[in-house]
Scaffold this active site. Structure first.
Site, mmCIF file in Angstrom:
data_model
loop_
_atom_site.group_PDB
_atom_site.id
_atom_site.type_symbol
_atom_site.label_atom_id
_atom_site.label_comp_id
_atom_site.label_asym_id
_atom_site.label_seq_id
_atom_site.Cartn_x
_atom_site.Cartn_y
_atom_site.Cartn_z
ATOM 1 N N SER A 181 -8.154 1.974 0.645
ATOM 2 C CA SER A 181 -8.167 0.531 0.904
ATOM 3 C C SER A 181 -9.560 -0.070 1.074
ATOM 4 O O SER A 181 -9.726 -1.265 0.910
ATOM 5 C CB SER A 181 -7.318 0.200 2.135
ATOM 6 N N HIS A 224 -10.991 -1.457 8.351
ATOM 7 C CA HIS A 224 -11.051 -2.579 7.411
ATOM 8 C C HIS A 224 -12.150 -3.550 7.810
ATOM 9 O O HIS A 224 -12.690 -3.480 8.913
ATOM 10 C CB HIS A 224 -9.707 -3.313 7.354
ATOM 11 N N ASP A 226 -4.761 -8.540 6.006
ATOM 12 C CA ASP A 226 -3.974 -7.513 6.699
ATOM 13 C C ASP A 226 -2.799 -8.034 7.513
ATOM 14 O O ASP A 226 -2.177 -7.259 8.241
ATOM 15 C CB ASP A 226 -4.882 -6.711 7.641
#
Length: 145
Positions: A30, A70, A97
């Site tokens: 990701s 992230h 997200d």
């Protein structure tokens, strides 16, 4: 002596970084191309520093076994209350997200953030990735048959 090192080094890292688990293997794609699956990220906690768009953080979400690494894409401070809200996204993901957050949660708050990624070591997390994936296969085999 080896046993003492195995106990003292992680404890020392925890004291220096302010994070319970200061090193973590990245388990997905990701964050590619910036951080790849199998890289090891090193996390610190600078709780007195404001969050900034563009920085990479480690956060925990209910229902996920492992914390998520992230990038912060939006920081919002409520004008009246001073409440900080944070929105994250994986670099390789097409959407933010919010689909990962707890049901009904649209933003992270500072207490959801475990730490900030200080640096990473390419490929160093692959042993953890292999163990994690083998565990998933074994767990699936045990519960499906």
């Amino acid at each position: 002596m080896v046993l003492a090192l195995l106990v003292l080094v992680p404890e020392g890292m925890m004291l220096v970084t302010g994070v319970k688990s200061p090193a973590m293997a990245v388990l997905s794609e990701s964050m590619e191309p910036a951080i790849k699956k199998g890289d090891m990220v090193f996390v610190h906690n600078m709780s007195n520093e404001p969050f900034r768009e563009g920085e990479v953080v480690l956060f925990k979400v209910d229902g996920f076994e492992h914390p998520i690494v992230h990038r912060v894409i939006k920081v919002y401070e409520h004008r009246d209350t001073g409440e900080i809200r944070i929105l994250t996204k994986g670099d390789n993901n097409s959407v933010d997200d919010r689909f990962l957050y707890a049901s009904g949660q649209l933003w992270l708050q500072p207490h959801d953030i475990i730490g900030r990624v200080a640096c990473y070591l390419p490929y160093a997390g692959w042993p953890s990735v292999f163990i994690s994936e083998a565990y998933k296969v074994c767990k699936h085999a045990l519960y499906s048959g």
